[in-house]
Motif scaffolding. Structure first.
Motif, PDB file in Angstrom:
ATOM      1  N   VAL A  63       1.009  -0.989  -0.036  1.00  0.00           N
ATOM      2  CA  VAL A  63       0.467   0.221   0.104  1.00  0.00           C
ATOM      3  C   VAL A  63       0.772   1.208  -0.056  1.00  0.00           C
ATOM      4  O   VAL A  63       1.896   1.356   0.866  1.00  0.00           O
ATOM      5  CB  VAL A  63      -1.040   0.418   1.536  1.00  0.00           C
ATOM      6  CG1 VAL A  63      -2.520   0.884   1.359  1.00  0.00           C
ATOM      7  CG2 VAL A  63      -1.649  -0.928   1.298  1.00  0.00           C
ATOM      8  N   ARG A  64       0.536   2.280  -0.881  1.00  0.00           N
ATOM      9  CA  ARG A  64       1.484   3.290  -1.077  1.00  0.00           C
ATOM     10  C   ARG A  64       0.893   4.706  -0.859  1.00  0.00           C
ATOM     11  O   ARG A  64      -0.507   4.931  -1.759  1.00  0.00           O
ATOM     12  CB  ARG A  64       2.258   3.008  -2.289  1.00  0.00           C
ATOM     13  CG  ARG A  64       3.279   4.177  -2.494  1.00  0.00           C
ATOM     14  CD  ARG A  64       4.595   4.032  -3.733  1.00  0.00           C
ATOM     15  NE  ARG A  64       2.932   3.568  -5.222  1.00  0.00           N
ATOM     16  CZ  ARG A  64       3.538   4.743  -5.715  1.00  0.00           C
ATOM     17  NH1 ARG A  64       3.246   6.102  -5.522  1.00  0.00           N
ATOM     18  NH2 ARG A  64       2.556   4.965  -7.202  1.00  0.00           N
ATOM     19  N   MET A  65       0.930   5.883  -0.565  1.00  0.00           N
ATOM     20  CA  MET A  65       0.126   7.245  -0.319  1.00  0.00           C
ATOM     21  C   MET A  65       0.865   7.673  -1.470  1.00  0.00           C
ATOM     22  O   MET A  65       2.040   7.996  -1.249  1.00  0.00           O
ATOM     23  CB  MET A  65      -0.166   7.891   1.130  1.00  0.00           C
ATOM     24  CG  MET A  65      -0.783   7.028   1.939  1.00  0.00           C
ATOM     25  SD  MET A  65      -0.999   8.280   3.602  1.00  0.00           S
ATOM     26  CE  MET A  65       0.340   7.779   4.046  1.00  0.00           C
ATOM     27  N   ALA A  66       0.047   8.660  -1.888  1.00  0.00           N
ATOM     28  CA  ALA A  66       0.620   9.333  -2.823  1.00  0.00           C
ATOM     29  C   ALA A  66       0.653  10.850  -3.508  1.00  0.00           C
ATOM     30  O   ALA A  66      -1.024  10.852  -2.935  1.00  0.00           O
ATOM     31  CB  ALA A  66       0.974   8.877  -4.518  1.00  0.00           C
ATOM     32  N   ARG A  75      -3.083  10.057  -2.149  1.00  0.00           N
ATOM     33  CA  ARG A  75      -4.237   8.792  -3.012  1.00  0.00           C
ATOM     34  C   ARG A  75      -3.969   7.617  -2.148  1.00  0.00           C
ATOM     35  O   ARG A  75      -2.399   7.830  -2.179  1.00  0.00           O
ATOM     36  CB  ARG A  75      -3.626   9.128  -4.883  1.00  0.00           C
ATOM     37  CG  ARG A  75      -4.241   8.251  -5.604  1.00  0.00           C
ATOM     38  CD  ARG A  75      -4.197   8.894  -6.851  1.00  0.00           C
ATOM     39  NE  ARG A  75      -3.094   9.590  -7.372  1.00  0.00           N
ATOM     40  CZ  ARG A  75      -1.645   7.925  -8.180  1.00  0.00           C
ATOM     41  NH1 ARG A  75      -2.491   7.240  -8.535  1.00  0.00           N
ATOM     42  NH2 ARG A  75      -0.663   8.633  -8.151  1.00  0.00           N
ATOM     43  N   LEU A  76      -4.252   6.682  -2.295  1.00  0.00           N
ATOM     44  CA  LEU A  76      -3.963   5.304  -1.519  1.00  0.00           C
ATOM     45  C   LEU A  76      -3.984   4.605  -3.196  1.00  0.00           C
ATOM     46  O   LEU A  76      -5.316   3.990  -3.915  1.00  0.00           O
ATOM     47  CB  LEU A  76      -5.279   4.782  -0.693  1.00  0.00           C
ATOM     48  CG  LEU A  76      -4.474   4.225   0.645  1.00  0.00           C
ATOM     49  CD1 LEU A  76      -3.397   4.673   1.383  1.00  0.00           C
ATOM     50  CD2 LEU A  76      -5.748   3.623   1.329  1.00  0.00           C
ATOM     51  N   ILE A  77      -2.881   3.319  -3.134  1.00  0.00           N
ATOM     52  CA  ILE A  77      -2.713   2.643  -3.811  1.00  0.00           C
ATOM     53  C   ILE A  77      -2.536   1.577  -3.103  1.00  0.00           C
ATOM     54  O   ILE A  77      -1.130   1.643  -2.615  1.00  0.00           O
ATOM     55  CB  ILE A  77      -1.412   3.252  -5.107  1.00  0.00           C
ATOM     56  CG1 ILE A  77      -2.467   4.770  -5.490  1.00  0.00           C
ATOM     57  CG2 ILE A  77      -1.330   2.142  -6.322  1.00  0.00           C
ATOM     58  CD1 ILE A  77      -0.308   5.456  -6.392  1.00  0.00           C
ATOM     59  N   GLY A  78      -3.122   0.121  -4.160  1.00  0.00           N
ATOM     60  CA  GLY A  78      -2.769  -0.787  -3.004  1.00  0.00           C
ATOM     61  C   GLY A  78      -2.797  -2.690  -3.821  1.00  0.00           C
ATOM     62  O   GLY A  78      -2.684  -2.509  -5.309  1.00  0.00           O
ATOM     63  N   GLU A  79      -1.859  -3.364  -4.136  1.00  0.00           N
ATOM     64  CA  GLU A  79      -2.096  -4.125  -4.392  1.00  0.00           C
ATOM     65  C   GLU A  79      -1.623  -5.489  -4.224  1.00  0.00           C
ATOM     66  O   GLU A  79      -0.854  -5.384  -2.766  1.00  0.00           O
ATOM     67  CB  GLU A  79      -1.377  -4.459  -6.826  1.00  0.00           C
ATOM     68  CG  GLU A  79       0.177  -4.132  -5.926  1.00  0.00           C
ATOM     69  CD  GLU A  79       0.442  -4.323  -6.903  1.00  0.00           C
ATOM     70  OE1 GLU A  79       0.864  -5.306  -7.789  1.00  0.00           O
ATOM     71  OE2 GLU A  79       1.394  -3.053  -7.558  1.00  0.00           O
TER      72      GLU A  79
END
Length: 147
Positions: A63-66, A75-79
């Motif tokens: 999970v990454r915050m951008a 923006r929260l990006i996850g996989e």
């Protein structure tokens, strides 16, 4: 699958923002997370156990915050991948101050699911996801409103 919604907290926007930057708070709002640790600034690696209908399993992922704009949005990006399949998504999180001690968190995102878990059906997955998100917000509200 599109996801959107909001939750209002009885706390000032800066307090909500501060809690959302805490790794423990992220564990609270991300459904099924068992462990989460920061591996780089604003990037976390973790394990989640999630089940939909009779397809349950463990996922590992990031999970990454951008696009961080304190104390307003990110923006929260996850996989994640696991035996039941894979999931990938991102959401924009925005905080609006409704009153001095009232902040509304708005989220708007998109999620893709593949593998055996995708065979469960879109409506069932959407319902389960919304339920988990709402549980996460209730737990997050306790952390935010404790002061």
């Amino acid at each position: 699958m599109k996801l959107s919604g909001s939750h209002t907290f009885n706390a000032p926007r800066e307090r909500v923002w501060t809690v959302l930057q805490d790794v423990e708070a992220l564990r609270t709002i991300i459904p099924g997370v068992q462990s989460l640790e920061e591996v780089e600034p604003n990037t976390y690696k973790g394990v989640a156990k999630i089940g939909v209908a009779n397809i349950k399993g463990e996922y590992t992922g990031t999970v990454r915050m951008a696009d961080i704009n304190p104390p307003q949005s990110y923006r929260l990006i996850g996989e994640g991948r696991g035996r039941p399949g894979h999931v990938k998504g991102e959401a924009v999180i925005e905080l609006t101050e409704e009153a001095p001690n009232q902040t509304t968190l708005h989220y708007n995102g998109d999620m893709q699911i593949g593998g055996p878990v995708a065979s469960v059906g879109q409506r069932l997955i959407e319902g389960a996801t919304k339920m988990l998100v709402n549980q996460g917000f209730k737990a997050l509200a306790k952390k935010v409103e404790q002061g």
